[in-house]
Design an enzyme around this catalytic site. Structure first.
Site, PDB file in Angstrom:
ATOM      1  N   SER A 144      -6.384 -12.736   0.006  1.00 34.48           N
ATOM      2  CA  SER A 144      -6.351 -11.498   0.785  1.00 34.48           C
ATOM      3  C   SER A 144      -7.007 -11.680   2.145  1.00 34.48           C
ATOM      4  O   SER A 144      -7.986 -12.428   2.283  1.00 34.48           O
ATOM      5  CB  SER A 144      -7.086 -10.379   0.044  1.00 34.48           C
ATOM      6  OG  SER A 144      -7.213  -9.222   0.836  1.00 34.48           O
ATOM      7  N   TYR A 157     -13.762  -6.761  -4.499  1.00 33.16           N
ATOM      8  CA  TYR A 157     -12.428  -7.293  -4.231  1.00 33.16           C
ATOM      9  C   TYR A 157     -12.487  -8.362  -3.143  1.00 33.16           C
ATOM     10  O   TYR A 157     -11.942  -9.462  -3.303  1.00 33.16           O
ATOM     11  CB  TYR A 157     -11.489  -6.154  -3.812  1.00 33.16           C
ATOM     12  CG  TYR A 157     -10.097  -6.610  -3.457  1.00 33.16           C
ATOM     13  CD1 TYR A 157      -9.148  -6.821  -4.448  1.00 33.16           C
ATOM     14  CD2 TYR A 157      -9.725  -6.827  -2.133  1.00 33.16           C
ATOM     15  CE1 TYR A 157      -7.871  -7.241  -4.133  1.00 33.16           C
ATOM     16  CE2 TYR A 157      -8.451  -7.239  -1.807  1.00 33.16           C
ATOM     17  CZ  TYR A 157      -7.527  -7.448  -2.812  1.00 33.16           C
ATOM     18  OH  TYR A 157      -6.259  -7.871  -2.481  1.00 33.16           O
TER      19      TYR A 157
END
Length: 251
Positions: A144, A157
């Site tokens: 990500s 995350y």
């Protein structure tokens, strides 16, 4: 025929990657944890034949082994693993209580990091110790932009994806002598079934403005990169973390 296992393949980037790889001639195992009907719906759209669905909870180390073993059994082997499954939960450190903070971190790391690491081990074990052909195999991680840009309301995350990037590069060095190329993609905000409501709501304009293109990414754009990384032409990309964020974050 080449064979690929895609975790979290029942929707979003995983589903788009399944379609791309099937179009490229792969037999594909579409993994899901819950929602078999969605996985079977994706399966019905795949070009070619020999595809299957597999299920399993990636937070359970025994289930992880079963996911890989089932894919190997149904496809006759696995040459490419796409570690796509992941979870995202908002947990603002300034407002969340301590018990919930701990719970979110455990769940996020169990899926996004430990599940990924365990399935990668099972895949490598299959390639190197079960008379499988390791030469030309591919291990691809979906990371990500948040690993670099930061995730202020979802720090677990962001941290998990930074760890995934580091894991991919460590394994790229370890597995190159065996002919296995390892890489990762780092998408920015991407339109999927899960993000469509957010993009179409009050926060959508600000999210789209993060990129000078004035839009979010599309799942198929990420899948196109995954498909290339799975190809024979991408061996020399081993060790890369490929940014796919529409210039919304530069490093």
């Amino acid at each position: 025929m080449r064979r690929a296992l895609i975790t979290g393949g029942s929707s979003g980037i995983g589903a788009a990657a399944a379609r791309r790889l099937a179009d490229a001639g792969f037999a594909v195992a579409v993994h899901y944890n819950s929602g078999r009907s969605r996985a079977e719906s994706v399966l019905s759209t795949l070009a070619g034949s020999g595809h299957c669905v597999v299920s399993g909870d990636l937070t359970d180390p025994l289930a992880v082994r079963s996911v890989l073993d089932t894919a190997v059994e149904r496809l006759g082997g696995v040459d490419v693993l796409v570690n796509n499954a992941g979870v995202y939960d908002e947990h603002d450190v300034t407002t969340i209580d301590y018990a919930d903070w701990q719970q979110v971190w455990r769940r996020t790391l169990d899926v996004n990091l430990f599940g990924v690491a365990n399935l990668s081990w099972a895949f490598v074990d299959h390639l190197l110790h079960r008379e499988a052909a390791a030469q030309g195999a591919r291990l691809i991680f979906v990371g990500s932009r948040g690993a670099y840009r930061g995730e202020p309301v979802a720090p677990a995350y962001g941290a998990s994806k930074a760890a995934v990037h580091a894991l991919s590069q460590s394994l790229a060095v370890a597995l190159a002598p065996h002919g296995i190329a390892v890489s990762a993609v780092a998408p920015g905000f991407t339109r999927t079934e899960m993000t469509a409501e957010l993009l179409d709501g009050p926060r959508g304009a600000a999210i789209r403005a993060q990129s000078p293109f004035g839009r979010a990414g599309e799942a198929d754009e990420i899948a196109a990169a995954i498909s290339w990384l799975a190809s024979a032409e991408a061996t020399w990309a081993s060790g890369t973390v490929l940014d796919l964020n529409g210039a919304s974050h530069l490093r």
